[in-house]
Design a protein around this motif. Sequence first.
Motif, PDB file in Angstrom:
ATOM      1  N   ASN A 105     -14.219  -2.087   2.222  1.00 26.06           N
ATOM      2  CA  ASN A 105     -13.697  -2.315   0.873  1.00 26.06           C
ATOM      3  C   ASN A 105     -12.171  -2.302   0.822  1.00 26.06           C
ATOM      4  O   ASN A 105     -11.586  -2.535  -0.233  1.00 26.06           O
ATOM      5  CB  ASN A 105     -14.219  -1.246  -0.079  1.00 26.06           C
ATOM      6  N   ALA A 106     -11.539  -2.016   1.952  1.00 24.48           N
ATOM      7  CA  ALA A 106     -10.084  -1.942   1.965  1.00 24.48           C
ATOM      8  C   ALA A 106      -9.496  -3.341   1.868  1.00 24.48           C
ATOM      9  O   ALA A 106      -9.958  -4.269   2.526  1.00 24.48           O
ATOM     10  CB  ALA A 106      -9.600  -1.261   3.239  1.00 24.48           C
ATOM     11  N   THR A 107      -8.489  -3.501   1.023  1.00 23.39           N
ATOM     12  CA  THR A 107      -7.868  -4.815   0.858  1.00 23.39           C
ATOM     13  C   THR A 107      -6.364  -4.742   1.077  1.00 23.39           C
ATOM     14  O   THR A 107      -5.750  -3.685   0.966  1.00 23.39           O
ATOM     15  CB  THR A 107      -8.109  -5.375  -0.567  1.00 23.39           C
ATOM     16  N   ASN A 108      -5.813  -5.899   1.372  1.00 24.17           N
ATOM     17  CA  ASN A 108      -4.368  -6.020   1.536  1.00 24.17           C
ATOM     18  C   ASN A 108      -3.671  -5.841   0.189  1.00 24.17           C
ATOM     19  O   ASN A 108      -2.581  -5.259   0.103  1.00 24.17           O
ATOM     20  CB  ASN A 108      -4.055  -7.395   2.139  1.00 24.17           C
ATOM     21  N   TRP A 159      -0.760  -3.226  -0.579  1.00 22.35           N
ATOM     22  CA  TRP A 159       0.537  -3.604  -1.149  1.00 22.35           C
ATOM     23  C   TRP A 159       0.845  -2.748  -2.372  1.00 22.35           C
ATOM     24  O   TRP A 159       1.968  -2.288  -2.569  1.00 22.35           O
ATOM     25  CB  TRP A 159       0.494  -5.090  -1.483  1.00 22.35           C
ATOM     26  N   GLN A 160      -0.176  -2.522  -3.203  1.00 27.13           N
ATOM     27  CA  GLN A 160      -0.014  -1.677  -4.388  1.00 27.13           C
ATOM     28  C   GLN A 160       0.434  -0.270  -3.988  1.00 27.13           C
ATOM     29  O   GLN A 160       1.354   0.304  -4.578  1.00 27.13           O
ATOM     30  CB  GLN A 160      -1.360  -1.610  -5.134  1.00 27.13           C
ATOM     31  N   ARG A 161      -0.211   0.261  -2.954  1.00 27.83           N
ATOM     32  CA  ARG A 161       0.141   1.607  -2.474  1.00 27.83           C
ATOM     33  C   ARG A 161       1.572   1.647  -1.933  1.00 27.83           C
ATOM     34  O   ARG A 161       2.307   2.608  -2.166  1.00 27.83           O
ATOM     35  CB  ARG A 161      -0.807   2.038  -1.351  1.00 27.83           C
ATOM     36  N   LEU A 162       1.949   0.606  -1.212  1.00 31.03           N
ATOM     37  CA  LEU A 162       3.311   0.569  -0.657  1.00 31.03           C
ATOM     38  C   LEU A 162       4.331   0.537  -1.791  1.00 31.03           C
ATOM     39  O   LEU A 162       5.369   1.193  -1.719  1.00 31.03           O
ATOM     40  CB  LEU A 162       3.486  -0.643   0.259  1.00 31.03           C
ATOM     41  N   LYS A 163       4.002  -0.225  -2.846  1.00 32.83           N
ATOM     42  CA  LYS A 163       4.909  -0.303  -3.992  1.00 32.83           C
ATOM     43  C   LYS A 163       5.026   1.056  -4.682  1.00 32.83           C
ATOM     44  O   LYS A 163       6.075   1.418  -5.199  1.00 32.83           O
ATOM     45  CB  LYS A 163       4.395  -1.351  -5.000  1.00 32.83           C
ATOM     46  N   PRO A 223     -10.952  -8.517   3.558  1.00 35.51           N
ATOM     47  CA  PRO A 223     -11.703  -9.550   2.830  1.00 35.51           C
ATOM     48  C   PRO A 223     -10.858 -10.393   1.877  1.00 35.51           C
ATOM     49  O   PRO A 223     -11.255 -11.510   1.554  1.00 35.51           O
ATOM     50  CB  PRO A 223     -12.772  -8.748   2.064  1.00 35.51           C
ATOM     51  N   ASP A 224      -9.704  -9.884   1.436  1.00 32.11           N
ATOM     52  CA  ASP A 224      -8.903 -10.681   0.509  1.00 32.11           C
ATOM     53  C   ASP A 224      -7.888 -11.591   1.206  1.00 32.11           C
ATOM     54  O   ASP A 224      -7.096 -12.258   0.536  1.00 32.11           O
ATOM     55  CB  ASP A 224      -8.221  -9.798  -0.546  1.00 32.11           C
ATOM     56  N   LEU A 225      -7.909 -11.601   2.534  1.00 27.64           N
ATOM     57  CA  LEU A 225      -7.050 -12.540   3.269  1.00 27.64           C
ATOM     58  C   LEU A 225      -7.935 -13.420   4.148  1.00 27.64           C
ATOM     59  O   LEU A 225      -9.074 -13.082   4.420  1.00 27.64           O
ATOM     60  CB  LEU A 225      -6.043 -11.790   4.150  1.00 27.64           C
ATOM     61  N   LYS A 226      -7.380 -14.554   4.579  1.00 29.83           N
ATOM     62  CA  LYS A 226      -8.119 -15.466   5.451  1.00 29.83           C
ATOM     63  C   LYS A 226      -7.404 -15.560   6.802  1.00 29.83           C
ATOM     64  O   LYS A 226      -6.199 -15.762   6.850  1.00 29.83           O
ATOM     65  CB  LYS A 226      -8.158 -16.865   4.833  1.00 29.83           C
ATOM     66  N   LYS A 227      -8.215 -15.440   7.862  1.00 28.99           N
ATOM     67  CA  LYS A 227      -7.619 -15.479   9.188  1.00 28.99           C
ATOM     68  C   LYS A 227      -6.951 -16.834   9.462  1.00 28.99           C
ATOM     69  O   LYS A 227      -5.868 -16.898  10.035  1.00 28.99           O
ATOM     70  CB  LYS A 227      -8.664 -15.180  10.263  1.00 28.99           C
ATOM     71  N   TRP A 228      -7.612 -17.926   9.033  1.00 29.82           N
ATOM     72  CA  TRP A 228      -7.030 -19.246   9.313  1.00 29.82           C
ATOM     73  C   TRP A 228      -5.699 -19.418   8.602  1.00 29.82           C
ATOM     74  O   TRP A 228      -4.784 -20.066   9.102  1.00 29.82           O
ATOM     75  CB  TRP A 228      -8.010 -20.367   8.978  1.00 29.82           C
ATOM     76  N   PRO A 262      -1.365  -4.303   6.637  1.00 26.80           N
ATOM     77  CA  PRO A 262      -1.493  -3.100   5.806  1.00 26.80           C
ATOM     78  C   PRO A 262      -2.635  -3.251   4.806  1.00 26.80           C
ATOM     79  O   PRO A 262      -2.696  -4.247   4.077  1.00 26.80           O
ATOM     80  CB  PRO A 262      -0.136  -3.013   5.098  1.00 26.80           C
ATOM     81  N   VAL A 263      -3.515  -2.278   4.774  1.00 22.35           N
ATOM     82  CA  VAL A 263      -4.627  -2.296   3.808  1.00 22.35           C
ATOM     83  C   VAL A 263      -4.794  -0.901   3.219  1.00 22.35           C
ATOM     84  O   VAL A 263      -4.282   0.087   3.747  1.00 22.35           O
ATOM     85  CB  VAL A 263      -5.978  -2.718   4.457  1.00 22.35           C
ATOM     86  N   SER A 264      -5.507  -0.867   2.106  1.00 24.51           N
ATOM     87  CA  SER A 264      -5.864   0.412   1.520  1.00 24.51           C
ATOM     88  C   SER A 264      -7.124   0.237   0.692  1.00 24.51           C
ATOM     89  O   SER A 264      -7.513  -0.895   0.393  1.00 24.51           O
ATOM     90  CB  SER A 264      -4.727   0.946   0.650  1.00 24.51           C
ATOM     91  N   LEU A 265      -7.737   1.341   0.342  1.00 22.41           N
ATOM     92  CA  LEU A 265      -8.903   1.268  -0.528  1.00 22.41           C
ATOM     93  C   LEU A 265      -8.416   1.096  -1.961  1.00 22.41           C
ATOM     94  O   LEU A 265      -7.448   1.729  -2.366  1.00 22.41           O
ATOM     95  CB  LEU A 265      -9.735   2.543  -0.403  1.00 22.41           C
TER      96      LEU A 265
END
Length: 160
Positions: free
Chosen positions: A37-40, A44-48, A63-68, A151-154
């Motif tokens: 469930n962790a998303t980029n 980003w929100q946590r880093l901010k 899951p919220d980013l695409k490898k391609w 970087p990801v977080s829950l």
Amino acid sequence: MSMLGRDTKKCPRCEAKCLLSQLRCPECGLVFSRMENATNKAGWQRLKNKEKDAVLYVNQVPPDLKKWKLILFTVLFGLFGGGYFYVKRWQRGIFYLIGFALLTISVVLNAYLVNVWDGLLIQLFGLFVGIYGVMWILDIIFVCTGKFKIPVSLPEEEKK
Ligand SMILES: [Zn+2]
């Protein structure tokens, strides 16, 4: 207890070696299934919010980013830090922008710069640009082999 490479994985938080069958890290207590469930975006929100401890740098594309897309941005716009901006590693991205600016300056103003400090300045520029070029090539290799840190977080749960 023997730990064969194929039966083990690395904890994405503390990098401790864990057995594949383990559901949580014995070192730091991270429950691995929660990482799905962790998303980029949350990272980003946590880093901010300056909650750096809540941010994990993982190799797996969330899951919220695409490898391609990550590969595309790194290859096409990598000299501008494209891949880093895509995963919201802004500071590293800005370093690449500076690298690109120096590259441009050293090409455009070459005739002038070769005379500054007996040519030392253009050599320093060249050194920086060289390092930055090698870093870009390494980025492409890391992105393609799944070693690029993201970087990801829950997401913050049920905040109403
Ligand atoms: Zn751990």
